[in-house]
Design a protein around this motif. Structure first.
Motif, mmCIF file in Angstrom:
data_model
loop_
_atom_site.group_PDB
_atom_site.id
_atom_site.type_symbol
_atom_site.label_atom_id
_atom_site.label_comp_id
_atom_site.label_asym_id
_atom_site.label_seq_id
_atom_site.Cartn_x
_atom_site.Cartn_y
_atom_site.Cartn_z
ATOM 1 N N ALA A 95 0.826 -1.208 0.000
ATOM 2 C CA ALA A 95 0.000 0.000 0.000
ATOM 3 C C ALA A 95 0.862 1.261 0.000
ATOM 4 O O ALA A 95 0.569 2.232 -0.712
ATOM 5 N N ARG A 96 1.939 1.236 0.772
ATOM 6 C CA ARG A 96 2.830 2.393 0.810
ATOM 7 C C ARG A 96 3.496 2.619 -0.543
ATOM 8 O O ARG A 96 3.649 3.764 -1.000
ATOM 9 N N ALA A 97 3.868 1.533 -1.210
ATOM 10 C CA ALA A 97 4.476 1.667 -2.539
ATOM 11 C C ALA A 97 3.468 2.178 -3.565
ATOM 12 O O ALA A 97 3.818 2.962 -4.463
ATOM 13 N N VAL A 98 2.216 1.747 -3.453
ATOM 14 C CA VAL A 98 1.163 2.250 -4.346
ATOM 15 C C VAL A 98 1.002 3.754 -4.152
ATOM 16 O O VAL A 98 0.885 4.508 -5.130
ATOM 17 N N ARG A 99 0.982 4.181 -2.907
ATOM 18 C CA ARG A 99 0.812 5.619 -2.638
ATOM 19 C C ARG A 99 1.946 6.435 -3.264
ATOM 20 O O ARG A 99 1.707 7.479 -3.880
ATOM 21 N N ALA A 100 3.184 5.945 -3.140
ATOM 22 C CA ALA A 100 4.317 6.673 -3.702
ATOM 23 C C ALA A 100 4.248 6.698 -5.225
ATOM 24 O O ALA A 100 4.473 7.750 -5.852
ATOM 25 N N ALA A 101 3.919 5.564 -5.827
ATOM 26 C CA ALA A 101 3.880 5.498 -7.292
ATOM 27 C C ALA A 101 2.728 6.319 -7.860
ATOM 28 O O ALA A 101 2.890 7.055 -8.843
ATOM 29 N N ALA A 102 1.557 6.204 -7.252
ATOM 30 C CA ALA A 102 0.396 6.931 -7.759
ATOM 31 C C ALA A 102 0.537 8.432 -7.558
ATOM 32 O O ALA A 102 0.080 9.226 -8.386
ATOM 33 N N GLY A 103 1.189 8.817 -6.470
ATOM 34 C CA GLY A 103 1.327 10.239 -6.185
ATOM 35 C C GLY A 103 2.182 10.985 -7.174
ATOM 36 O O GLY A 103 2.012 12.197 -7.373
ATOM 37 N N THR A 104 3.117 10.274 -7.804
ATOM 38 C CA THR A 104 4.009 10.926 -8.778
ATOM 39 C C THR A 104 3.621 10.611 -10.218
ATOM 40 O O THR A 104 4.345 10.987 -11.149
ATOM 41 N N ALA A 105 2.480 9.945 -10.408
ATOM 42 C CA ALA A 105 2.064 9.587 -11.769
ATOM 43 C C ALA A 105 1.482 10.767 -12.517
ATOM 44 O O ALA A 105 1.400 10.746 -13.743
ATOM 45 N N ARG A 106 1.065 11.786 -11.784
ATOM 46 C CA ARG A 106 0.552 13.001 -12.417
ATOM 47 C C ARG A 106 1.554 14.121 -12.275
ATOM 48 O O ARG A 106 2.399 14.114 -11.378
ATOM 49 N N THR A 107 1.437 15.091 -13.142
ATOM 50 C CA THR A 107 2.254 16.299 -13.055
ATOM 51 C C THR A 107 1.326 17.502 -12.949
ATOM 52 O O THR A 107 0.503 17.714 -13.847
ATOM 53 N N PRO A 108 1.395 18.264 -11.845
ATOM 54 C CA PRO A 108 2.266 18.044 -10.691
ATOM 55 C C PRO A 108 1.802 16.868 -9.853
ATOM 56 O O PRO A 108 0.699 16.357 -10.039
ATOM 57 N N ALA A 109 2.656 16.467 -8.910
ATOM 58 C CA ALA A 109 2.332 15.350 -8.036
ATOM 59 C C ALA A 109 1.077 15.668 -7.222
ATOM 60 O O ALA A 109 0.767 16.829 -6.935
ATOM 61 N N VAL A 110 0.349 14.619 -6.850
ATOM 62 C CA VAL A 110 -0.898 14.788 -6.120
ATOM 63 C C VAL A 110 -0.865 13.940 -4.862
ATOM 64 O O VAL A 110 -0.218 12.885 -4.820
ATOM 65 N N ALA A 111 -1.528 14.421 -3.805
ATOM 66 C CA ALA A 111 -1.621 13.650 -2.562
ATOM 67 C C ALA A 111 -2.530 12.448 -2.788
ATOM 68 O O ALA A 111 -3.569 12.550 -3.442
ATOM 69 N N VAL A 112 -2.146 11.312 -2.238
ATOM 70 C CA VAL A 112 -2.875 10.068 -2.465
ATOM 71 C C VAL A 112 -3.105 9.354 -1.137
ATOM 72 O O VAL A 112 -2.218 9.298 -0.288
ATOM 73 N N ALA A 113 -4.292 8.804 -0.990
ATOM 74 C CA ALA A 113 -4.589 7.853 0.078
ATOM 75 C C ALA A 113 -4.851 6.509 -0.585
ATOM 76 O O ALA A 113 -5.446 6.435 -1.653
ATOM 77 N N VAL A 114 -4.408 5.434 0.039
ATOM 78 C CA VAL A 114 -4.586 4.089 -0.500
ATOM 79 C C VAL A 114 -5.478 3.295 0.445
ATOM 80 O O VAL A 114 -5.281 3.300 1.661
ATOM 81 N N LEU A 115 -6.461 2.618 -0.144
ATOM 82 C CA LEU A 115 -7.345 1.744 0.620
ATOM 83 C C LEU A 115 -7.236 0.331 0.059
ATOM 84 O O LEU A 115 -7.522 0.100 -1.120
ATOM 85 N N VAL A 116 -6.812 -0.610 0.896
ATOM 86 C CA VAL A 116 -6.754 -2.018 0.505
ATOM 87 C C VAL A 116 -8.125 -2.639 0.798
ATOM 88 O O VAL A 116 -8.584 -2.627 1.945
ATOM 89 N N THR A 117 -8.771 -3.167 -0.224
ATOM 90 C CA THR A 117 -10.118 -3.694 -0.074
ATOM 91 C C THR A 117 -10.166 -5.215 -0.082
ATOM 92 O O THR A 117 -11.206 -5.797 0.213
ATOM 93 N N ALA A 118 -9.063 -5.871 -0.421
ATOM 94 C CA ALA A 118 -9.012 -7.333 -0.412
ATOM 95 C C ALA A 118 -7.562 -7.767 -0.348
ATOM 96 O O ALA A 118 -6.670 -7.073 -0.843
ATOM 97 N N VAL A 119 -7.345 -8.918 0.281
ATOM 98 C CA VAL A 119 -6.012 -9.523 0.365
ATOM 99 C C VAL A 119 -6.142 -10.938 -0.172
ATOM 100 O O VAL A 119 -6.743 -11.806 0.467
ATOM 101 N N ASP A 120 -5.604 -11.169 -1.368
ATOM 102 C CA ASP A 120 -5.654 -12.495 -1.979
ATOM 103 C C ASP A 120 -4.501 -13.325 -1.445
ATOM 104 O O ASP A 120 -3.339 -12.928 -1.561
ATOM 105 N N GLU A 121 -4.826 -14.481 -0.866
ATOM 106 C CA GLU A 121 -3.772 -15.308 -0.275
ATOM 107 C C GLU A 121 -3.345 -16.449 -1.181
ATOM 108 O O GLU A 121 -2.483 -17.240 -0.833
ATOM 109 N N ARG A 122 -3.979 -16.560 -2.350
ATOM 110 C CA ARG A 122 -3.571 -17.564 -3.333
ATOM 111 C C ARG A 122 -3.616 -16.962 -4.731
ATOM 112 O O ARG A 122 -4.343 -16.028 -4.947
#
Length: 243
Positions: A216-243
């Motif tokens: 989730a932390r890596a998603v926030r960093a990657a998504a935040g810099t995907a736009r120009t200028p950078a944008v603040a991002v919150a990440v919500l994990v809605t499922a955890v696949d174990e297989r």
């Protein structure tokens, strides 16, 4: 005509609670450190904890909830999902039925240890306490379930075009190791990336073999810099696949 910002905030919070009740997602829990700007639905976290409990002998888990343990951390430097709990320590409360042929303190301690370790090592949840209540006795010994099926999670694999989200943000999130798919719960399955006050909310499902908070932390960093200028991002994990 003027509006009361406090009234708007209360209305938004009540709406978020109503949506979560209807969708069955439970609370929106802080994930990782206070500065990480990441959350996970209670349902997703509880599925992982329940799956771990099924591997323990001599018990059957009943109701399980995750909520605040008291005290909050600093305000996170990111927008938050609607109605999310602020960063701070969490408490797991759970009911269990125990087998009569095993010492109850041993059974309870094994479950408490398993829940704490899974919350930390697998999820990255800041759980500091586990409260257990024995509510019944098993008629027959409960065998551990070593081959438990992975529970289904919300959302489906969506391309950026199918999801109707900004391509750079979706592409950045999907490229992060450990992201299984975009998986919206709040806001509907067609909006895994949505604008919220102060920035963007990115909703993802994570795959096996990765600590959820780190993904989730890596998603926030990657998504935040995907736009120009950078944008603040919150990440919500809605499922955890174990297989």
């Amino acid at each position: 005509m003027t509006t009361d910002p406090r009234g708007d905030a209360v209305a938004a919070t009540e709406w978020a609670h109503r949506v979560r009740r209807e969708l069955g997602t439970g609370r929106v829990l802080p994930l990782g450190a206070p500065a990480d700007g990441c959350w996970i639905t209670e349902e997703a976290a509880a599925r992982v904890l329940r799956a771990r409990a099924t591997t323990l002998p001599g018990l059957r888990l009943g109701a399980l909830r995750i909520g605040p343990a008291g005290g909050h951390g600093p305000r996170p430097p990111a927008p938050a999902p609607p109605g999310a709990l602020p960063p701070g320590p969490l408490r797991i409360t759970a009911d269990l039925a125990a087998a009569p042929d095993r010492p109850l303190p041993r059974t309870a301690e094994e479950l408490r240890t398993a829940l704490l370790e899974t919350a930390d090592r697998t999820l990255g949840l800041p759980v500091t306490a586990v409260d257990l209540q024995v509510t019944g006795v098993l008629d027959t010994p409960e065998a551990p379930d070593r081959e438990r099926p992975a529970p289904p999670g919300p959302g489906i694999g969506l391309s950026p075009q199918e999801a109707g989200v900004p391509d750079p943000v979706a592409d950045a999130a999907l490229a992060v190791p450990g992201v299984a798919r975009l998986a919206a719960t709040l806001g509907g399955t067609s909006r895994p990336v949505r604008e919220v006050p102060g920035g963007l909310l990115v909703q993802v499902a994570t795959g096996p073999g990765h600590r959820v908070s780190e993904v989730a932390r890596a998603v926030r960093a990657a998504a935040g810099t995907a736009r120009t200028p950078a944008v603040a991002v919150a990440v919500l994990v809605t499922a955890v696949d174990e297989r």
